[in-house]
Motif scaffolding. Structure first.
Motif, PDB file in Angstrom:
ATOM      1  N   GLN A  68       0.850  -1.181   0.000  1.00 42.23           N
ATOM      2  CA  GLN A  68       0.000   0.000   0.000  1.00 42.23           C
ATOM      3  C   GLN A  68       0.889   1.236   0.000  1.00 42.23           C
ATOM      4  O   GLN A  68       1.992   1.213   0.556  1.00 42.23           O
ATOM      5  CB  GLN A  68      -0.873   0.028   1.261  1.00 42.23           C
ATOM      6  CG  GLN A  68      -1.750  -1.192   1.436  1.00 42.23           C
ATOM      7  CD  GLN A  68      -3.225  -0.860   1.279  1.00 42.23           C
ATOM      8  OE1 GLN A  68      -3.580  -0.019   0.458  1.00 42.23           O
ATOM      9  NE2 GLN A  68      -4.052  -1.501   2.047  1.00 42.23           N
ATOM     10  N   GLU A  69       0.409   2.300  -0.588  1.00 40.51           N
ATOM     11  CA  GLU A  69       1.111   3.572  -0.493  1.00 40.51           C
ATOM     12  C   GLU A  69       0.943   4.135   0.915  1.00 40.51           C
ATOM     13  O   GLU A  69      -0.131   4.037   1.501  1.00 40.51           O
ATOM     14  CB  GLU A  69       0.558   4.563  -1.520  1.00 40.51           C
ATOM     15  CG  GLU A  69       0.914   4.224  -2.948  1.00 40.51           C
ATOM     16  CD  GLU A  69       0.533   5.337  -3.910  1.00 40.51           C
ATOM     17  OE1 GLU A  69       0.251   6.462  -3.428  1.00 40.51           O
ATOM     18  OE2 GLU A  69       0.521   5.082  -5.119  1.00 40.51           O
ATOM     19  N   VAL A  70       2.010   4.699   1.445  1.00 38.75           N
ATOM     20  CA  VAL A  70       1.967   5.228   2.810  1.00 38.75           C
ATOM     21  C   VAL A  70       1.573   6.705   2.753  1.00 38.75           C
ATOM     22  O   VAL A  70       2.308   7.534   2.218  1.00 38.75           O
ATOM     23  CB  VAL A  70       3.333   5.076   3.504  1.00 38.75           C
ATOM     24  CG1 VAL A  70       3.280   5.649   4.907  1.00 38.75           C
ATOM     25  CG2 VAL A  70       3.745   3.611   3.528  1.00 38.75           C
ATOM     26  N   PRO A  71       0.414   7.066   3.306  1.00 42.16           N
ATOM     27  CA  PRO A  71      -0.005   8.473   3.279  1.00 42.16           C
ATOM     28  C   PRO A  71       0.798   9.305   4.278  1.00 42.16           C
ATOM     29  O   PRO A  71       1.013   8.890   5.415  1.00 42.16           O
ATOM     30  CB  PRO A  71      -1.487   8.403   3.690  1.00 42.16           C
ATOM     31  CG  PRO A  71      -1.598   7.143   4.491  1.00 42.16           C
ATOM     32  CD  PRO A  71      -0.577   6.185   3.931  1.00 42.16           C
ATOM     33  N   GLU A  72       1.261  10.461   3.837  1.00 41.67           N
ATOM     34  CA  GLU A  72       2.058  11.324   4.702  1.00 41.67           C
ATOM     35  C   GLU A  72       1.163  12.022   5.742  1.00 41.67           C
ATOM     36  O   GLU A  72       0.115  12.560   5.408  1.00 41.67           O
ATOM     37  CB  GLU A  72       2.778  12.391   3.865  1.00 41.67           C
ATOM     38  CG  GLU A  72       3.930  11.840   3.025  1.00 41.67           C
ATOM     39  CD  GLU A  72       5.085  11.337   3.866  1.00 41.67           C
ATOM     40  OE1 GLU A  72       5.249  11.828   5.008  1.00 41.67           O
ATOM     41  OE2 GLU A  72       5.814  10.441   3.412  1.00 41.67           O
ATOM     42  N   GLY A  73       1.611  11.976   6.996  1.00 40.44           N
ATOM     43  CA  GLY A  73       0.940  12.723   8.050  1.00 40.44           C
ATOM     44  C   GLY A  73      -0.362  12.140   8.537  1.00 40.44           C
ATOM     45  O   GLY A  73      -1.048  12.760   9.361  1.00 40.44           O
ATOM     46  N   ILE A  74      -0.748  10.955   8.059  1.00 40.17           N
ATOM     47  CA  ILE A  74      -2.005  10.332   8.471  1.00 40.17           C
ATOM     48  C   ILE A  74      -1.712   9.344   9.598  1.00 40.17           C
ATOM     49  O   ILE A  74      -0.811   8.518   9.497  1.00 40.17           O
ATOM     50  CB  ILE A  74      -2.680   9.610   7.301  1.00 40.17           C
ATOM     51  CG1 ILE A  74      -2.868  10.566   6.120  1.00 40.17           C
ATOM     52  CG2 ILE A  74      -4.016   9.022   7.727  1.00 40.17           C
ATOM     53  CD1 ILE A  74      -3.763  11.737   6.417  1.00 40.17           C
ATOM     54  N   THR A  75      -2.486   9.442  10.673  1.00 43.98           N
ATOM     55  CA  THR A  75      -2.243   8.588  11.830  1.00 43.98           C
ATOM     56  C   THR A  75      -2.780   7.175  11.601  1.00 43.98           C
ATOM     57  O   THR A  75      -3.620   6.942  10.729  1.00 43.98           O
ATOM     58  CB  THR A  75      -2.902   9.151  13.096  1.00 43.98           C
ATOM     59  OG1 THR A  75      -4.333   9.096  12.946  1.00 43.98           O
ATOM     60  CG2 THR A  75      -2.457  10.579  13.361  1.00 43.98           C
ATOM     61  N   VAL A  76      -2.290   6.275  12.432  1.00 41.82           N
ATOM     62  CA  VAL A  76      -2.745   4.893  12.389  1.00 41.82           C
ATOM     63  C   VAL A  76      -4.254   4.823  12.584  1.00 41.82           C
ATOM     64  O   VAL A  76      -4.964   4.122  11.843  1.00 41.82           O
ATOM     65  CB  VAL A  76      -2.018   4.054  13.458  1.00 41.82           C
ATOM     66  CG1 VAL A  76      -2.669   2.693  13.631  1.00 41.82           C
ATOM     67  CG2 VAL A  76      -0.539   3.918  13.113  1.00 41.82           C
ATOM     68  N   ARG A  77      -4.778   5.547  13.551  1.00 43.03           N
ATOM     69  CA  ARG A  77      -6.215   5.504  13.838  1.00 43.03           C
ATOM     70  C   ARG A  77      -7.032   5.953  12.619  1.00 43.03           C
ATOM     71  O   ARG A  77      -8.057   5.345  12.287  1.00 43.03           O
ATOM     72  CB  ARG A  77      -6.551   6.394  15.037  1.00 43.03           C
ATOM     73  CG  ARG A  77      -8.020   6.284  15.489  1.00 43.03           C
ATOM     74  CD  ARG A  77      -8.309   7.239  16.642  1.00 43.03           C
ATOM     75  NE  ARG A  77      -7.439   6.965  17.790  1.00 43.03           N
ATOM     76  CZ  ARG A  77      -7.669   6.007  18.677  1.00 43.03           C
ATOM     77  NH1 ARG A  77      -8.737   5.219  18.551  1.00 43.03           N
ATOM     78  NH2 ARG A  77      -6.840   5.837  19.702  1.00 43.03           N
ATOM     79  N   ASP A  78      -6.568   6.995  11.943  1.00 35.51           N
ATOM     80  CA  ASP A  78      -7.286   7.481  10.770  1.00 35.51           C
ATOM     81  C   ASP A  78      -7.256   6.455   9.637  1.00 35.51           C
ATOM     82  O   ASP A  78      -8.261   6.244   8.945  1.00 35.51           O
ATOM     83  CB  ASP A  78      -6.695   8.807  10.293  1.00 35.51           C
ATOM     84  CG  ASP A  78      -7.031   9.966  11.221  1.00 35.51           C
ATOM     85  OD1 ASP A  78      -7.998   9.837  11.998  1.00 35.51           O
ATOM     86  OD2 ASP A  78      -6.321  10.986  11.171  1.00 35.51           O
ATOM     87  N   VAL A  79      -6.093   5.832   9.434  1.00 33.06           N
ATOM     88  CA  VAL A  79      -5.977   4.831   8.374  1.00 33.06           C
ATOM     89  C   VAL A  79      -6.909   3.653   8.646  1.00 33.06           C
ATOM     90  O   VAL A  79      -7.625   3.188   7.749  1.00 33.06           O
ATOM     91  CB  VAL A  79      -4.522   4.343   8.232  1.00 33.06           C
ATOM     92  CG1 VAL A  79      -4.448   3.083   7.362  1.00 33.06           C
ATOM     93  CG2 VAL A  79      -3.663   5.431   7.617  1.00 33.06           C
ATOM     94  N   VAL A  80      -6.919   3.177   9.873  1.00 30.51           N
ATOM     95  CA  VAL A  80      -7.809   2.062  10.219  1.00 30.51           C
ATOM     96  C   VAL A  80      -9.268   2.487  10.022  1.00 30.51           C
ATOM     97  O   VAL A  80     -10.103   1.701   9.574  1.00 30.51           O
ATOM     98  CB  VAL A  80      -7.555   1.579  11.658  1.00 30.51           C
ATOM     99  CG1 VAL A  80      -8.519   0.454  12.033  1.00 30.51           C
ATOM    100  CG2 VAL A  80      -6.115   1.111  11.811  1.00 30.51           C
ATOM    101  N   GLY A  81      -9.558   3.737  10.308  1.00 31.23           N
ATOM    102  CA  GLY A  81     -10.910   4.251  10.121  1.00 31.23           C
ATOM    103  C   GLY A  81     -11.366   4.227   8.675  1.00 31.23           C
ATOM    104  O   GLY A  81     -12.575   4.148   8.400  1.00 31.23           O
ATOM    105  N   TYR A  82     -10.417   4.276   7.730  1.00 33.53           N
ATOM    106  CA  TYR A  82     -10.787   4.213   6.313  1.00 33.53           C
ATOM    107  C   TYR A  82     -11.489   2.892   5.992  1.00 33.53           C
ATOM    108  O   TYR A  82     -12.243   2.812   5.017  1.00 33.53           O
ATOM    109  CB  TYR A  82      -9.551   4.349   5.420  1.00 33.53           C
ATOM    110  CG  TYR A  82      -8.883   5.701   5.458  1.00 33.53           C
ATOM    111  CD1 TYR A  82      -9.573   6.842   5.878  1.00 33.53           C
ATOM    112  CD2 TYR A  82      -7.539   5.841   5.082  1.00 33.53           C
ATOM    113  CE1 TYR A  82      -8.952   8.076   5.923  1.00 33.53           C
ATOM    114  CE2 TYR A  82      -6.911   7.080   5.117  1.00 33.53           C
ATOM    115  CZ  TYR A  82      -7.623   8.193   5.545  1.00 33.53           C
ATOM    116  OH  TYR A  82      -7.002   9.414   5.588  1.00 33.53           O
TER     117      TYR A  82
END
Length: 255
Positions: free
Chosen positions: A85-99
Motif C-alpha cells: 500500500q502507499e503510505v499516506p504522509e501525516g495520516i495517523t494509524v487511527r485514521d488509516v484504520v478508520g478508512y
C-alpha cells in the motif's frame, strides 16, 4: 452459493495469467492459494474481489456476476489486504484504520459510535493500539503491515482476502497473524489467503488450492493433496512429508 469462478481467464494487457479456472470458495473455511512465483495466485485473488475484470468467464457472488453488484455492496461483504500500500504522509494509524469503515459511512466519512468501536477492536486484534496516534509513515514495515490488516478487519466483512499477509512480518508476528486468521474464522469469517510457506498453510488452513502456470493443479484438504510428487512437480522440491508433532498436520521437510 457464495463466491465462485466459472471458466475464468484474467490477466494484464490482454494476456491471460489465469486460465480456465473453476473454483468454489468454501464458506466458513480458510483457503490458501499456493504455487511458485508467477503462477497466478495474486491475479486470481484480485479477480475474486473485482480489482481485475475477467477477460472471459466470470466471478459470481450469490449466483450473480460480481460486476452486477454495486461497489458499496461488494465492499460490505468482501475485503482485501493487498501485498503493498502507499503510505499516506501525516495520516495517523487511527485514521488509516478508520478508512476501513468507508463502505458504511455517510456525511463526508464521519464515523459513528459503531464505526469507532470497530476501529478500536481491529487495532486491538492486530496489536497497533499502542501507536494509534503516530503517523503511519514513521512505522516499520512490519508495523505498517499490521496497520493495513487492521484497516481490512475494520471493514468487518464476511469474506476476508489476504495477499501474502506475512510479508514484512518477523516470525513472531507471522505466527500471531496466522492464529488471528484462525480466530476470525472461528467467529464465522471465510478467509482466503495467498501464502508461500507450505507448512504454515497446512497448519492453519482447511483447504489448499495449488496453482501452476495459471491453472489449478490440485485442491483439497492438506492431508489429501500434499504429496512428495506434488512438491516435486509444482515446487521442484525434493522433500519428505511428516506429521507435525504439535498440530498433527502434514509437514514438508526438504532433504
Amino acid at each position: 452459493m457464495g463466491l465462485k469462478t466459472e471458466h475464468l481467464d484474467v490477466g494484464y494487457g490482454g494476456t491471460p495469467v489465469v486460465q480456465q479456472v473453476n473454483l468454489q470458495i468454501l464458506p466458513g473455511k480458510i483457503t490458501a492459494l499456493l504455487g511458485p512465483n508467477g503462477c497466478g495466485k495474486s491475479t486470481l485473488l484480485k479477480a475474486l474481489v473485482r480489482i481485475l475484470a475477467p477477460q472471459s468467464g466470470s466471478v459470481q457472488w450469490q449466483g450473480q456476476d460480481l460486476r452486477h453488484h454495486s461497489s458499496q455492496a461488494i465492499a460490505r461483504v468482501l475485503s482485501l489486504l493487498p501485498q503493498s500500500q502507499e503510505v499516506p504522509e501525516g495520516i495517523t494509524v487511527r485514521d488509516v484504520v478508520g478508512y476501513g469503515r468507508s463502505p458504511y459511512t455517510r456525511f463526508w466519512g464521519q464515523l459513528t459510535a459503531t464505526d469507532q468501536q470497530q476501529v478500536e477492536q481491529a487495532m486491538q486484534l492486530t496489536g497497533v493500539t499502542a501507536f494509534a496516534e503516530r503517523p503511519v509513515s514513521e512505522l516499520s514495515g512490519g508495523q505498517r503491515q499490521r496497520v493495513w490488516l487492521a484497516m481490512t478487519l475494520a471493514q468487518d466483512t464476511d469474506y476476508v482476502f489476504l495477499d501474502e499477509p506475512t510479508t514484512y512480518l518477523d516470525l513472531n508476528h507471522q505466527v500471531e497473524l496466522m492464529k488471528l486468521m484462525r480466530r476470525l474464522n472461528q467467529q464465522g469469517k471465510t478467509v482466503v489467503t495467498v501464502l508461500h510457506d507450505i507448512n504454515q498453510a497446512c497448519r492453519y488452513c482447511d483447504h489448499l488450492v495449488v496453482m501452476q502456470g495459471g491453472q489449478i493443479v490440485a485442491q483439497g484438504e492438506p492431508t489429501e493433496i500434499l504429496t512428495t510428487q506434488l512438491l516435486a512437480d509444482v515446487f521442484e522440491l525434493d522433500a519428505e512429508i511428516h506429521r507435525d508433532p504439535i498440530a498433527g498436520t502434514p509437514m514438508c521437510v526438504v532433504k
